[in-house]
Design a protein around this motif. Sequence first.
Motif, mmCIF file in Angstrom:
data_model
loop_
_atom_site.group_PDB
_atom_site.id
_atom_site.type_symbol
_atom_site.label_atom_id
_atom_site.label_comp_id
_atom_site.label_asym_id
_atom_site.label_seq_id
_atom_site.Cartn_x
_atom_site.Cartn_y
_atom_site.Cartn_z
ATOM 1 N N GLY A 60 0.715 -1.320 -0.089
ATOM 2 C CA GLY A 60 -0.042 0.019 0.020
ATOM 3 C C GLY A 60 0.829 1.152 0.006
ATOM 4 O O GLY A 60 0.536 2.377 -0.699
ATOM 5 N N LEU A 61 2.111 1.161 0.674
ATOM 6 C CA LEU A 61 2.882 2.310 0.611
ATOM 7 C C LEU A 61 3.245 2.539 -0.749
ATOM 8 O O LEU A 61 3.558 3.755 -1.240
ATOM 9 N N PHE A 69 1.641 10.606 -3.368
ATOM 10 C CA PHE A 69 1.260 11.083 -1.691
ATOM 11 C C PHE A 69 2.333 10.709 -0.651
ATOM 12 O O PHE A 69 2.207 10.843 0.325
ATOM 13 N N LEU A 70 3.406 9.911 -1.090
ATOM 14 C CA LEU A 70 4.162 9.573 -0.207
ATOM 15 C C LEU A 70 5.846 9.789 -0.807
ATOM 16 O O LEU A 70 6.129 9.158 -1.747
ATOM 17 N N PRO A 71 6.657 10.693 -0.102
ATOM 18 C CA PRO A 71 7.910 10.794 -0.623
ATOM 19 C C PRO A 71 8.658 9.558 -0.554
ATOM 20 O O PRO A 71 8.408 8.694 -0.129
ATOM 21 N N ASP A 72 9.850 9.420 -1.645
ATOM 22 C CA ASP A 72 10.819 8.141 -1.608
ATOM 23 C C ASP A 72 11.448 7.923 -0.408
ATOM 24 O O ASP A 72 11.511 6.701 -0.094
ATOM 25 N N ASN A 73 11.827 8.868 0.149
ATOM 26 C CA ASN A 73 12.687 8.524 1.486
ATOM 27 C C ASN A 73 11.818 7.961 2.468
ATOM 28 O O ASN A 73 12.093 7.245 3.238
ATOM 29 N N ALA A 74 10.575 8.404 2.539
ATOM 30 C CA ALA A 74 9.709 7.925 3.618
ATOM 31 C C ALA A 74 9.163 6.461 3.142
ATOM 32 O O ALA A 74 9.035 5.377 4.217
ATOM 33 N N TRP A 76 11.075 4.444 1.613
ATOM 34 C CA TRP A 76 12.332 3.402 1.939
ATOM 35 C C TRP A 76 12.553 3.314 3.243
ATOM 36 O O TRP A 76 12.829 2.344 3.872
ATOM 37 N N ALA A 77 12.290 4.330 4.169
ATOM 38 C CA ALA A 77 12.221 4.228 5.659
ATOM 39 C C ALA A 77 11.210 3.207 6.273
ATOM 40 O O ALA A 77 11.606 2.451 6.850
ATOM 41 N N LEU A 78 10.140 3.521 5.903
ATOM 42 C CA LEU A 78 8.924 2.527 6.299
ATOM 43 C C LEU A 78 9.042 1.075 5.741
ATOM 44 O O LEU A 78 9.180 0.079 6.711
ATOM 45 N N CYS A 79 9.218 0.830 4.395
ATOM 46 C CA CYS A 79 9.570 -0.642 3.866
ATOM 47 C C CYS A 79 10.696 -1.150 4.539
ATOM 48 O O CYS A 79 10.722 -2.314 4.842
ATOM 49 N N GLY A 80 11.557 -0.462 4.516
ATOM 50 C CA GLY A 80 13.190 -1.177 5.192
ATOM 51 C C GLY A 80 13.107 -1.718 6.503
ATOM 52 O O GLY A 80 13.454 -2.787 6.776
ATOM 53 N N ALA A 81 12.692 -0.418 7.001
ATOM 54 C CA ALA A 81 12.610 -0.639 8.564
ATOM 55 C C ALA A 81 11.726 -1.654 9.079
ATOM 56 O O ALA A 81 11.901 -2.751 9.695
ATOM 57 N N GLY A 82 10.733 -1.520 8.748
ATOM 58 C CA GLY A 82 9.328 -2.594 8.951
ATOM 59 C C GLY A 82 9.727 -3.864 8.340
ATOM 60 O O GLY A 82 9.447 -4.689 8.980
ATOM 61 N N ILE A 173 -4.154 10.699 12.450
ATOM 62 C CA ILE A 173 -4.925 11.176 11.164
ATOM 63 C C ILE A 173 -5.243 12.646 11.538
ATOM 64 O O ILE A 173 -5.119 13.568 10.705
ATOM 65 N N LEU A 174 -6.105 12.518 12.836
ATOM 66 C CA LEU A 174 -6.760 14.074 13.024
ATOM 67 C C LEU A 174 -5.823 15.013 13.147
ATOM 68 O O LEU A 174 -6.028 16.236 13.008
ATOM 69 N N LEU A 175 -4.801 14.624 13.938
ATOM 70 C CA LEU A 175 -3.681 15.841 14.068
ATOM 71 C C LEU A 175 -3.139 16.250 12.800
ATOM 72 O O LEU A 175 -2.901 17.549 12.683
ATOM 73 N N LEU A 176 -2.778 15.410 12.052
ATOM 74 C CA LEU A 176 -2.029 15.952 10.918
ATOM 75 C C LEU A 176 -3.243 16.505 9.945
ATOM 76 O O LEU A 176 -2.726 17.324 9.014
ATOM 77 N N SER A 177 -4.235 15.999 9.839
ATOM 78 C CA SER A 177 -5.460 16.772 8.898
ATOM 79 C C SER A 177 -5.663 18.030 9.474
ATOM 80 O O SER A 177 -5.864 18.955 8.417
ATOM 81 N N ILE A 178 -5.776 18.301 10.796
ATOM 82 C CA ILE A 178 -6.122 19.708 11.245
ATOM 83 C C ILE A 178 -4.674 20.691 11.107
ATOM 84 O O ILE A 178 -4.920 21.909 10.700
ATOM 85 N N THR A 179 -3.607 20.325 11.491
ATOM 86 C CA THR A 179 -2.616 21.082 11.525
ATOM 87 C C THR A 179 -1.564 21.104 10.546
ATOM 88 O O THR A 179 -0.911 22.152 10.380
ATOM 89 N N ALA A 180 -1.460 20.183 9.888
ATOM 90 C CA ALA A 180 -0.220 20.085 8.763
ATOM 91 C C ALA A 180 -0.844 20.695 7.171
ATOM 92 O O ALA A 180 -2.053 20.455 7.113
ATOM 93 N N GLN A 181 0.245 21.434 6.776
ATOM 94 C CA GLN A 181 -0.544 22.059 5.283
ATOM 95 C C GLN A 181 -0.797 21.084 4.383
ATOM 96 O O GLN A 181 -1.465 20.834 3.500
ATOM 97 N N ASP A 182 0.267 19.976 4.410
ATOM 98 C CA ASP A 182 0.276 18.778 3.445
ATOM 99 C C ASP A 182 -0.382 17.648 4.212
ATOM 100 O O ASP A 182 0.171 16.975 5.133
ATOM 101 N N HIS A 183 -1.503 17.471 3.689
ATOM 102 C CA HIS A 183 -2.424 16.416 4.521
ATOM 103 C C HIS A 183 -2.238 15.064 4.070
ATOM 104 O O HIS A 183 -2.868 13.846 4.482
ATOM 105 N N SER A 184 -1.176 14.709 3.020
ATOM 106 C CA SER A 184 -0.711 13.613 2.528
ATOM 107 C C SER A 184 -0.101 12.822 3.530
ATOM 108 O O SER A 184 0.174 11.595 3.572
ATOM 109 N N LEU A 185 0.531 13.698 4.562
ATOM 110 C CA LEU A 185 1.092 12.959 5.789
ATOM 111 C C LEU A 185 0.177 11.915 6.705
ATOM 112 O O LEU A 185 0.903 11.185 7.317
ATOM 113 N N ALA A 186 -0.954 12.388 6.484
ATOM 114 C CA ALA A 186 -1.936 11.308 7.215
ATOM 115 C C ALA A 186 -2.193 10.192 6.665
ATOM 116 O O ALA A 186 -3.085 9.264 7.020
#
Length: 341
Positions: A60-61, A69-74, A76-82, A173-186
């Motif tokens: 899914g990532l 919606f997901l940068p390359d570094n994120a 690699w970080a999530l897939c590799g470490a996880g 999700i709620l935190l990032l949707s309300i506060t972050a300018q880039d909602h794709s972080l959620a």
Amino acid sequence: MTELLRVLLPALIAAAVLTEVFRRYALAANLMDAPNRRSSHVLPTPRGGGLAIVSVFLPGLAVLNRMGFLPDNALWALCGAGGVVALIGFWDDHRHVPARWRLLAHFLGAGWGLYWLGGMPPLSFLGHTLDLGWLGHFLGLIYLVWLLNLYNFMDGIDGLAGMETVTACLGGILLLSITAQDHSLALPPALLASAAGGFLVWNFPPAKIFMGDVGSGFLGMVLGLFSLQAAAVSPQFFWSWVILLGLFIVDATWTLCRRFFRGEPVHEAHRSHAYQKASRRFGAHQPVTLAAAAINLGWLMPLALAVGLGKLDGVLGVALAYLPLVFLAIRFKAGEREADR
């Protein structure tokens, strides 16, 4: 939004279907958790269902990455470490892996994730933003390894680890949707919540399959990386995630510290966590799992949002959030030997 629903809804359905597939595999392969004096269950139950979460979340990532919606570094970080943590957990579910080799894999996974996220971001302390440099990177490494291991420790009754994942991700999700300018972080937390929700179809009390190390360690690592990823956007977001995960952090840390200072091996299985003692007191897992969800949604999430919105200092918010959780740990005699009672 329509494109996202095409990702998140299938993720939930796929996780539910795959959990049943892996349940049948575990039954055929005799991959069972047999009850013993340190268990919180009474019937042999298949394990390893957390592989369904891994099998849905990682592809899914890649889909989110292809959709922009997901940068390359994120990725690699999530897939590799996880992936590293899930692999060693999968191996341990099938045959015992010595603790030193598991720990080595955990540190390798944490180091990989930190590298691709650019290390430990600056953090806010009582109104000041501090960049701890190499010390911060070291503390970040310890933080990730501890978080994935405490998730393993806390995966001891039906539905608890899955429910913790869903509610913590909802807060994120709620935190990032309300506060972050880039909602794709959620979106990665939303994807993880969908996968964990599908698994909960089979793991909610009474569980028909357990998560296993393949799932619990993976979830702890990924949630830890979510907190660092969010902190890179705004330093106080780190404390928001630490609050959202507070129920697990307090119970595991309080219990393991008591066992450590008593000279007991902290890596050995036991039944002295607060949630385990609560499940025995109430005679069922479901009330404890539902109470954990209520605490997360009714107490921890509002405080996490207050910190994320800048209404409350992060360190003070963590102290306020954790105070009643410490009281609960004391109330349920977390870390005490059974004979001590």
